[in-house]
Enzyme design. Structure first.
Site, PDB file in Angstrom:
ATOM      1  N   GLU A  30      13.620  -0.383   2.529  1.00  0.00           N
ATOM      2  CA  GLU A  30      14.612  -1.443   2.514  1.00  0.00           C
ATOM      3  C   GLU A  30      14.906  -1.738   1.038  1.00  0.00           C
ATOM      4  O   GLU A  30      13.971  -1.903   0.253  1.00  0.00           O
ATOM      5  CB  GLU A  30      14.084  -2.725   3.175  1.00  0.00           C
ATOM      6  CG  GLU A  30      15.177  -3.794   3.230  1.00  0.00           C
ATOM      7  CD  GLU A  30      14.691  -5.178   3.659  1.00  0.00           C
ATOM      8  OE1 GLU A  30      13.466  -5.387   3.744  1.00  0.00           O
ATOM      9  OE2 GLU A  30      15.544  -6.042   3.900  1.00  0.00           O
ATOM     10  N   ARG A  90      -1.560   2.407   5.541  1.00  0.00           N
ATOM     11  CA  ARG A  90      -0.954   2.228   4.233  1.00  0.00           C
ATOM     12  C   ARG A  90      -2.023   2.268   3.155  1.00  0.00           C
ATOM     13  O   ARG A  90      -3.217   2.094   3.416  1.00  0.00           O
ATOM     14  CB  ARG A  90      -0.211   0.904   4.187  1.00  0.00           C
ATOM     15  CG  ARG A  90      -1.156  -0.314   4.230  1.00  0.00           C
ATOM     16  CD  ARG A  90      -0.409  -1.621   4.322  1.00  0.00           C
ATOM     17  NE  ARG A  90       0.678  -1.672   3.364  1.00  0.00           N
ATOM     18  CZ  ARG A  90       1.839  -2.279   3.580  1.00  0.00           C
ATOM     19  NH1 ARG A  90       2.043  -2.901   4.724  1.00  0.00           N
ATOM     20  NH2 ARG A  90       2.778  -2.303   2.663  1.00  0.00           N
ATOM     21  N   LYS A 121       5.333  -6.135  -1.439  1.00  0.00           N
ATOM     22  CA  LYS A 121       6.606  -6.239  -2.142  1.00  0.00           C
ATOM     23  C   LYS A 121       6.988  -7.706  -2.354  1.00  0.00           C
ATOM     24  O   LYS A 121       7.520  -8.077  -3.385  1.00  0.00           O
ATOM     25  CB  LYS A 121       7.708  -5.571  -1.310  1.00  0.00           C
ATOM     26  CG  LYS A 121       8.302  -4.326  -1.935  1.00  0.00           C
ATOM     27  CD  LYS A 121       9.684  -4.050  -1.375  1.00  0.00           C
ATOM     28  CE  LYS A 121       9.688  -2.902  -0.390  1.00  0.00           C
ATOM     29  NZ  LYS A 121      11.023  -2.621   0.157  1.00  0.00           N
TER      30      LYS A 121
END
Length: 554
Positions: A33, A257, A267
RNA sequence: UGGGUUAUGGUGUAACGGUAGCACGACAGAUUUUGGUUCUGUUCGUCUAGGUUCGAAUCCUAGUAACCCAACCA
């Protein structure tokens, strides 16, 4: 001969799919994104997705998941493209979820017509209440049983801009009692009168992740849609949409992850560090972003090697940041040009060396390279050495300079400490030494063996440079265990600036694409703040320092 | 009072019923004109309890722990 490297679980799935003939070739995608800069955790995903198609043949798309215009920006699009390229990967197609808005709208209409989606007038709070809790079933919305015709009209009106933000949403009609919360009539579309970085003002309704991602995968005929563990509960909905729409069946697979010690990988929180000016932008060299690592001097090779070594699995992990440092040292050791820089100088005077004389010594640029080039280093009567390389009263295993002790000056002579000069406060201002003329580097007939070799620069030939040394940004190993504000866990010593380091003259012509090893110090690269007036270096990583460890033992 | 995922040395990751391996770290030594590099060696592990089997990290049963799921974020 071919030492078989074991496969990770995704490779096993792919090999089985290829072998069974389910697919002739595979397709993956990297779907960021554009709402922030990429970090080393994304690098893991990039290396996985692109690495798979490099290994098995096939294509990887770069697809921006740009369904939330209020958080996204072209600045992020540009940085993401640059970072993926820099890491060494080429995407087959540059795509955007927003490319599919019209198609996605049509898909929504299909669901409405099948009686599988409805327009809901409930408020956000009401919808949240309707969801129930993980342990209690939800309740149905009062708008759940609108007719197909009414839904069609209302949805068209949503698109036409007849309603304000939040007034209405489109919801899937699935099962309010589903044990999987994501199946309790999830939102498909919401109204946002916001300017989109690509579609401008063409739309005021935007699809949710769950109604965009899977369909985008399907449109692109992605065979293996790889994401992280937290999306496991979404998979049921992912499959549901594809099945109800009867479109290409992309399959989702989830891996764990990357988490790394002393490193923040969210983020959202990274954005907070930037916004609160705790760091100096997304590419502050202390950040775990790709752009920061690039600025700091990491190489793409070393990041790829790191991603290869950490492996792909489904269990939560916390990788020692030391492994990343190992990977970058390993690569830099092979390619970095050796140079000498004194950070905290103390003057050495060679009492038996003629004044006004200068000798040029030749020293290899990289002893690891059999075809190494070399540069010349001027030597004279007055030199700087590192203050910590001298001790008046040294411990037993101190192999450096001390009264009566001898050391080699790298690529030059062996010297012996004769006398220490101090000021009124007792600070050492000068060390007076004699050199052994017959100990000249490469032509040593002195027969003298010394245990230590020091780096040095000639006082009159030295140039000055600013050096920025970085340490971990946070004090605690596991940021996932941090409670409260992240600011509380900041390492106050994450940046140390040496404004006046003395460097050998060869560094005058330092280049941005070169990597340097400052002997006995670490690996460094030119920072973008370098100007005509000032040369600035970033420390990528220190050298391993077994002496520091020894000294600490006391 | 739910659903899902995962448990192997300090940290990661293999072993797919048949010798628990590899990497990083740590420790010890050799080499070294970088206390770097390189080389050699050592240390340390199958979540627990039962069971099946000639043989279990792997299969079965029951536990335990960690993580994820109730954003008009992705």
């Amino acid at each position: 001969m071919s030492e078989e490297k074991s496969l990770n679980f995704i490779e096993e799935i792919i090999e089985a799919d290829l072998k069974s003939g389910k697919y002739k070739t595979i397709a993956t995608r990297f779907p960021p994104e554009p709402n922030g800069y990429l970090h080393v955790g994304h690098a893991k995903s990039i290396c996985l997705n692109f690495g798979l198609t490099q290994k098995y043949g096939g294509t990887t798309n770069l697809r921006f998941d740009d369904t939330n215009p209020v958080k996204e920006d072209v600045e992020y699009v540009d940085s993401i493209k640059q970072d993926v390229k820099w890491l060494g990967f080429e995407w087959a197609n540059e795509l955007y979820a927003s490319d599919y808005f019209e198609q996605l709208y049509d898909y929504a209409v299909v669901l409405i017509k099948k009686g599988l989606a409805y327009v809901d007038d409930s408020t956000a709070e009401e919808i949240a209440a309707q969801k129930g809790t993980p342990t209690h079933a939800g309740t149905e919305s009062p708008y759940r049983n609108r007719t197909v015709e009414e839904n069609l009209e209302l949805f068209a009106d949503m698109r036409a801009g007849k309603y304000k933000d939040g007034e209405k949403v489109l919801r899937a009609k699935i099962d309010m009692a589903a044990p999987n919360m994501h199946m309790r009539d999830p939102l498909l579309y919401r109204i946002k009168h916001a300017h989109h970085h690509r579609t401008g003002d063409a739309w005021c309704i935007y699809p949710m992740y769950d109604f965009a991602h899977g369909q985008s995968d399907s449109i692109e005929k992605i065979t293996h849609s790889i994401c992280t563990l937290e999306f496991i509960p979404h998979r049921q909905l992912y499959d549901w949409c594809i099945e109800q729409l009867d479109i290409f069946p992309s399959k989702q697979y989830e891996f764990a992850r990357l988490n790394m010690t002393y490193t923040l990988m969210s983020k959202r929180k990274l954005l907070q560090l930037v916004n609160e000016k705790i760091v100096d932008g997304w590419d502050d060299p202390r950040m775990p972003t790709i752009s920061a690592m690039r600025r700091r001097g990491y190489t793409p090779e070393s990041i790829r090697e790191f991603c290869d070594r950490i492996g792909i699995a489904k269990r939560d992990n916390l990788i020692d940041v030391g492994l990343l440092e190992f990977c970058v040292r390993e690569h830099l050791n092979k390619i970095a040009l050796r140079r000498m820089v004194v950070f905290d100088p103390v003057k050495v005077v060679l009492t038996n060396y003629p004044e006004n004389e200068t000798e040029l010594f030749t020293s290899e640029d990289n002893p690891e390279d059999p075809n190494t080039t070399s540069r010349e280093i001027p030597f004279s009567r007055e030199l700087y050495i590192e203050r910590e390389d001298f001790m008046e009263d040294p411990p037993k295993k101190f192999f450096r300079l001390a009264p009566g002790q001898m050391v080699r000056l790298k690529s030059a002579y062996i010297i012996k400490c004769d006398e220490v000069v101090k000021d009124a406060e007792g600070n050492i201002t000068e060390i007076r030494c004699s050199y052994l003329p017959e100990s000249k580097s490469g032509n040593d007939t002195s027969g003298t063996k010394v245990k230590g070799t020091l780096h040095w620069v000639s006082v009159q030939h030295a140039i000055t440079a600013e050096v920025r040394s970085y340490d971990r940004l946070f004090k605690i190993e596991d940021l996932s265990q941090a409670e409260g504000e992240i600011n509380e866990y900041l390492n106050p010593d994450s940046l140390h600036i040496t404004t006046n380091a003395y460097a050998e003259p060869a560094l005058k012509t330092a280049k941005f694409d070169e990597r340097y090893q400052f002997l006995r110090k670490g690996y460094y690269t030119l920072d973008k703040d370098t100007s005509e007036e000032k040369i600035v270096f970033n420390r990528t990583v220190t050298l391993k320092d077994t002496w520091a460890k020894e000294a600490k033992k006391g």
